[in-house]
Motif scaffolding. Sequence first.
Motif, PDB file in Angstrom:
ATOM      1  N   LEU A 111      72.774  51.482  58.499  1.00  0.00           N
ATOM      2  CA  LEU A 111      73.769  50.406  58.437  1.00  0.00           C
ATOM      3  C   LEU A 111      73.599  49.562  57.177  1.00  0.00           C
ATOM      4  O   LEU A 111      74.560  49.028  56.649  1.00  0.00           O
ATOM      5  CB  LEU A 111      73.576  49.533  59.682  1.00  0.00           C
ATOM      6  CG  LEU A 111      74.744  48.822  60.317  1.00  0.00           C
ATOM      7  CD1 LEU A 111      75.890  49.755  60.585  1.00  0.00           C
ATOM      8  CD2 LEU A 111      74.291  48.154  61.611  1.00  0.00           C
ATOM      9  N   PHE A 112      72.356  49.433  56.720  1.00  0.00           N
ATOM     10  CA  PHE A 112      72.106  48.556  55.583  1.00  0.00           C
ATOM     11  C   PHE A 112      71.857  49.315  54.283  1.00  0.00           C
ATOM     12  O   PHE A 112      72.008  48.754  53.215  1.00  0.00           O
ATOM     13  CB  PHE A 112      70.918  47.628  55.872  1.00  0.00           C
ATOM     14  CG  PHE A 112      71.263  46.497  56.784  1.00  0.00           C
ATOM     15  CD1 PHE A 112      71.700  45.293  56.265  1.00  0.00           C
ATOM     16  CD2 PHE A 112      71.200  46.639  58.152  1.00  0.00           C
ATOM     17  CE1 PHE A 112      72.037  44.237  57.100  1.00  0.00           C
ATOM     18  CE2 PHE A 112      71.541  45.596  59.000  1.00  0.00           C
ATOM     19  CZ  PHE A 112      71.958  44.396  58.475  1.00  0.00           C
ATOM     20  N   GLU A 114      72.453  51.885  51.239  1.00  0.00           N
ATOM     21  CA  GLU A 114      73.653  52.397  50.566  1.00  0.00           C
ATOM     22  C   GLU A 114      73.911  53.866  50.895  1.00  0.00           C
ATOM     23  O   GLU A 114      75.057  54.326  50.856  1.00  0.00           O
ATOM     24  CB  GLU A 114      73.507  52.204  49.047  1.00  0.00           C
ATOM     25  CG  GLU A 114      74.851  52.225  48.354  1.00  0.00           C
ATOM     26  CD  GLU A 114      74.737  52.050  46.839  1.00  0.00           C
ATOM     27  OE1 GLU A 114      73.725  51.482  46.388  1.00  0.00           O
ATOM     28  OE2 GLU A 114      75.665  52.497  46.137  1.00  0.00           O
ATOM     29  N   GLU A 121      81.608  56.119  54.353  1.00  0.00           N
ATOM     30  CA  GLU A 121      82.874  55.713  53.732  1.00  0.00           C
ATOM     31  C   GLU A 121      83.594  56.895  53.083  1.00  0.00           C
ATOM     32  O   GLU A 121      84.779  56.804  52.787  1.00  0.00           O
ATOM     33  CB  GLU A 121      82.643  54.578  52.721  1.00  0.00           C
ATOM     34  CG  GLU A 121      82.355  53.256  53.420  1.00  0.00           C
ATOM     35  CD  GLU A 121      82.359  52.047  52.484  1.00  0.00           C
ATOM     36  OE1 GLU A 121      82.372  50.929  53.001  1.00  0.00           O
ATOM     37  OE2 GLU A 121      82.337  52.237  51.246  1.00  0.00           O
ATOM     38  N   TYR A 130      78.380  54.688  69.341  1.00  0.00           N
ATOM     39  CA  TYR A 130      77.265  53.730  69.261  1.00  0.00           C
ATOM     40  C   TYR A 130      76.542  53.735  70.611  1.00  0.00           C
ATOM     41  O   TYR A 130      77.034  53.209  71.603  1.00  0.00           O
ATOM     42  CB  TYR A 130      77.794  52.334  68.908  1.00  0.00           C
ATOM     43  CG  TYR A 130      76.829  51.210  69.223  1.00  0.00           C
ATOM     44  CD1 TYR A 130      75.495  51.290  68.864  1.00  0.00           C
ATOM     45  CD2 TYR A 130      77.256  50.057  69.870  1.00  0.00           C
ATOM     46  CE1 TYR A 130      74.603  50.270  69.167  1.00  0.00           C
ATOM     47  CE2 TYR A 130      76.386  49.020  70.176  1.00  0.00           C
ATOM     48  CZ  TYR A 130      75.057  49.143  69.824  1.00  0.00           C
ATOM     49  OH  TYR A 130      74.183  48.125  70.134  1.00  0.00           O
ATOM     50  N   PHE A 149      78.371  44.256  68.411  1.00  0.00           N
ATOM     51  CA  PHE A 149      77.574  45.107  67.525  1.00  0.00           C
ATOM     52  C   PHE A 149      78.370  46.352  67.140  1.00  0.00           C
ATOM     53  O   PHE A 149      78.308  46.824  66.004  1.00  0.00           O
ATOM     54  CB  PHE A 149      76.244  45.487  68.179  1.00  0.00           C
ATOM     55  CG  PHE A 149      75.175  45.730  67.159  1.00  0.00           C
ATOM     56  CD1 PHE A 149      74.375  44.695  66.723  1.00  0.00           C
ATOM     57  CD2 PHE A 149      75.006  46.981  66.587  1.00  0.00           C
ATOM     58  CE1 PHE A 149      73.416  44.896  65.737  1.00  0.00           C
ATOM     59  CE2 PHE A 149      74.056  47.203  65.609  1.00  0.00           C
ATOM     60  CZ  PHE A 149      73.263  46.160  65.191  1.00  0.00           C
ATOM     61  N   LEU A 151      81.552  46.426  66.775  1.00  0.00           N
ATOM     62  CA  LEU A 151      82.473  45.971  65.714  1.00  0.00           C
ATOM     63  C   LEU A 151      81.754  45.817  64.380  1.00  0.00           C
ATOM     64  O   LEU A 151      82.337  46.056  63.307  1.00  0.00           O
ATOM     65  CB  LEU A 151      83.108  44.629  66.091  1.00  0.00           C
ATOM     66  CG  LEU A 151      84.173  44.633  67.179  1.00  0.00           C
ATOM     67  CD1 LEU A 151      84.663  43.211  67.421  1.00  0.00           C
ATOM     68  CD2 LEU A 151      85.355  45.522  66.769  1.00  0.00           C
ATOM     69  N   MET A 152      80.484  45.413  64.433  1.00  0.00           N
ATOM     70  CA  MET A 152      79.711  45.269  63.187  1.00  0.00           C
ATOM     71  C   MET A 152      79.570  46.631  62.483  1.00  0.00           C
ATOM     72  O   MET A 152      79.577  46.705  61.262  1.00  0.00           O
ATOM     73  CB  MET A 152      78.320  44.685  63.470  1.00  0.00           C
ATOM     74  CG  MET A 152      78.271  43.228  63.915  1.00  0.00           C
ATOM     75  SD  MET A 152      78.949  42.072  62.696  1.00  0.00           S
ATOM     76  CE  MET A 152      80.553  41.767  63.400  1.00  0.00           C
ATOM     77  N   ASP A 154      81.767  49.134  62.712  1.00  0.00           N
ATOM     78  CA  ASP A 154      83.091  49.347  62.103  1.00  0.00           C
ATOM     79  C   ASP A 154      83.206  48.622  60.766  1.00  0.00           C
ATOM     80  O   ASP A 154      83.680  49.163  59.775  1.00  0.00           O
ATOM     81  CB  ASP A 154      84.200  48.786  63.003  1.00  0.00           C
ATOM     82  CG  ASP A 154      84.483  49.657  64.217  1.00  0.00           C
ATOM     83  OD1 ASP A 154      83.979  50.793  64.258  1.00  0.00           O
ATOM     84  OD2 ASP A 154      85.200  49.194  65.112  1.00  0.00           O
ATOM     85  N   LEU A 155      82.761  47.354  60.799  1.00  0.00           N
ATOM     86  CA  LEU A 155      82.922  46.489  59.635  1.00  0.00           C
ATOM     87  C   LEU A 155      82.082  46.988  58.466  1.00  0.00           C
ATOM     88  O   LEU A 155      82.526  46.993  57.319  1.00  0.00           O
ATOM     89  CB  LEU A 155      82.501  45.063  60.028  1.00  0.00           C
ATOM     90  CG  LEU A 155      82.556  43.986  58.965  1.00  0.00           C
ATOM     91  CD1 LEU A 155      83.946  43.886  58.359  1.00  0.00           C
ATOM     92  CD2 LEU A 155      82.164  42.630  59.561  1.00  0.00           C
ATOM     93  N   ARG A 156      80.883  47.444  58.773  1.00  0.00           N
ATOM     94  CA  ARG A 156      79.971  47.843  57.705  1.00  0.00           C
ATOM     95  C   ARG A 156      80.287  49.234  57.168  1.00  0.00           C
ATOM     96  O   ARG A 156      80.191  49.491  55.968  1.00  0.00           O
ATOM     97  CB  ARG A 156      78.533  47.814  58.242  1.00  0.00           C
ATOM     98  CG  ARG A 156      77.463  48.123  57.221  1.00  0.00           C
ATOM     99  CD  ARG A 156      77.224  47.001  56.269  1.00  0.00           C
ATOM    100  NE  ARG A 156      76.217  47.358  55.291  1.00  0.00           N
ATOM    101  CZ  ARG A 156      76.156  46.886  54.067  1.00  0.00           C
ATOM    102  NH1 ARG A 156      77.036  46.003  53.652  1.00  0.00           N
ATOM    103  NH2 ARG A 156      75.224  47.263  53.241  1.00  0.00           N
ATOM    104  N   LEU A 157      80.642  50.158  58.057  1.00  0.00           N
ATOM    105  CA  LEU A 157      80.749  51.564  57.656  1.00  0.00           C
ATOM    106  C   LEU A 157      82.190  52.102  57.633  1.00  0.00           C
ATOM    107  O   LEU A 157      82.401  53.252  57.242  1.00  0.00           O
ATOM    108  CB  LEU A 157      79.912  52.442  58.597  1.00  0.00           C
ATOM    109  CG  LEU A 157      78.410  52.157  58.667  1.00  0.00           C
ATOM    110  CD1 LEU A 157      77.739  53.085  59.672  1.00  0.00           C
ATOM    111  CD2 LEU A 157      77.748  52.308  57.296  1.00  0.00           C
ATOM    112  N   GLY A 158      83.140  51.289  58.055  1.00  0.00           N
ATOM    113  CA  GLY A 158      84.527  51.768  58.057  1.00  0.00           C
ATOM    114  C   GLY A 158      84.789  52.852  59.086  1.00  0.00           C
ATOM    115  O   GLY A 158      85.707  53.668  58.937  1.00  0.00           O
ATOM    116  N   THR A 213      90.538  43.266  68.606  1.00  0.00           N
ATOM    117  CA  THR A 213      90.567  44.698  68.775  1.00  0.00           C
ATOM    118  C   THR A 213      91.283  45.036  70.082  1.00  0.00           C
ATOM    119  O   THR A 213      91.158  44.295  71.051  1.00  0.00           O
ATOM    120  CB  THR A 213      89.107  45.256  68.784  1.00  0.00           C
ATOM    121  OG1 THR A 213      89.113  46.603  69.217  1.00  0.00           O
ATOM    122  CG2 THR A 213      88.187  44.458  69.709  1.00  0.00           C
TER     123      THR A 213
END
Lengths: 247, 247
Positions: A111-112, A114, A121, A130, A149, A151-152, A154-158, A213
Motif C-alpha cells: 500500500l505504501f 511505490e 495502477e 481485502y 480501510f 476505501l483507503m 481504493d484511494l491509494r491503489l485505484g 460509496t
Amino acid sequence: MILTFMGTAGSGKTTLTREFGRYLEENGHRVAYVNLDTGVRHIPYNPSLDVRENVTAWEIMEEGYGPNGAIVESYDKLLPHVEFYIDTILRLNEENDYILLDTPGQMETFLFHEFGVRLMENLPEPLAAYLFSPDILKKPYDFCFVKFFSLMIDLRLGTTTVPVLSKVDTVRDIERYRRYLEDTDYLTAKLKLDPSTQGLLAYKLCSMLPELTPPTRVVYVSAKTRDGFDELETLAYEHYCTCGDLT
Amino acid sequence: MILTFMGTAGSGKTTLTREFGRYLEENGHRVAYVNLDTGVRHIPYNPSLDVRENVTAWEIMEEGYGPNGAIVESYDKLLPHVEFYIDTILRLNEENDYILLDTPGQMETFLFHEFGVRLMENLPEPLAAYLFSPDILKKPYDFCFVKFFSLMIDLRLGTTTVPVLSKVDTVRDIERYRRYLEDTDYLTAKLKLDPSTQGLLAYKLCSMLPELTPPTRVVYVSAKTRDGFDELETLAYEHYCTCGDLT
C-alpha cells in the motif's frame, strides 16, 4: 480476469489463493498464480510468476538487515523491474481465465511502497479482495474501521476493493457479522450509543458512507469449507464482464 | 507525557525517537525510551523498556518462519504480557517528563494486532505522531490518503493522531506540502480537477473532512536539522497539559 488478494499477515491470503485457485481449476478454468511476497517461505501453489526469483527478504537479512528493513529493501530492489511484472501479468491474463495475485505478507508494503502503487495502477480495472479475519472485529467501531480501510485501498491503489471476511468457519454467529458489515443504518445506530471518542468518530464516518460509496457487497469466505467461493467467482465475473457494478 | 511514533517501515520513527529524545534531554527533561519493535536489529537510544528482552522476530525465524509470519508470531507471544508493558509505561511516565514509544517497523503490526490495540487503549489520552515521508506524496489524492490514514489510527487505537511529515530536509518546496496538507479547501479544489476514480473518491472524502474533525495541525520534522522539534514539544505539552485541543 485478475483478482488481487490483500490483507494483513495472517488474514489468510496465501491459503485462499491456493484453495480458490483449485476451485476455479476444478470448474474448468485456466488459472495462473502470481506471488508478490518476497518474505514468504513456502507457497502451497505453483506460481507462474514469483518475485522471489528476483529477490527474497531473507537474503537481504543475511546482509544484516532486520526483517522490516529487509522487506522494504526487497521492494526497493524490485521497483526497477515493475514493468516486467506488469507486462508478465498482462500476458498471463491473455493466456488464462483467472490470474490470482497473492500480495506481500504485510499489507502496507504493498500500500505504501511505490512497487505496489505502480503495479496496481497499471493493471486494467484492478479488482482487490481485502481480507480481514473475524478476530479483529470486536467492537462496533472495528466494523467501521474495515469498511473505511477498504476505501483507503481504493484511494491509494485505484482498485475496486471488496471487503472479504475470511475464516468464517471459525465464526459462530455469522448473522451478527453480516448485519454490522452490510446494514450501515444498523451499524450507525449502534455507534451512536458509544460515547467514546472512537465511537463518535466512527459514527461520523459511517454516517457519511452512503454519500461516499454505493452499498458494497461483502463476501464471507472460508478456505476450509469453500464457503463464499461461488460468490467470489461471480463477483470477479461481474466486475470484468458486466461493467464493474458490484452493488 | 507519552508520545507514540507510528508510521510505515522507513518513515523515520526510530531515528526521530532518538533525536527528539536527545533534544528533550538537552532542554533539561527526563526522557524514557520504549522500544516496541521485535524486529529491529540496532536501536540508537538506550531503552528503559524493550520488547526484545521478551522475544525477537529473528529467534522465531530460526524456527522456520518467514519474516512476516515471525513478526506476527512475536506479537502473539507478547500479548499475554501486555499488562506488564502497560504498567511499566505508566510507571515510567510518573518518573519522567516524556516517554517516547517507538512502535513496530510495520505499522499494521501495531494497528491490527491485539497487542497494539490493547496497549494503546489502556494508556491515558494517548497521543500519536503518524510519520510519513515525502516520497509517498505524489498526487493530490495521496495527501487525502494520509489525512484519512491518520483518522484510521484514531479510530482503531483511540489515539489523538497528529500527521507528521518526516524528512523535510529532503524537500525543496515545503510550501506546496503545507498547502496540500493544511488547506482543505485548496486540496478539495485540486481534487475536483482529477477525473480518475481515485480523484473522485478523494474529492468526496476530503469534502467531508471539515465535518469529521477540526482542522488538525500538521508537523513538519527533520531528525537531521531538528526542524519542527519545538512544535512537536509544544504539541505534546498542549495535549497533556491544556486539554487536548490541537487545532
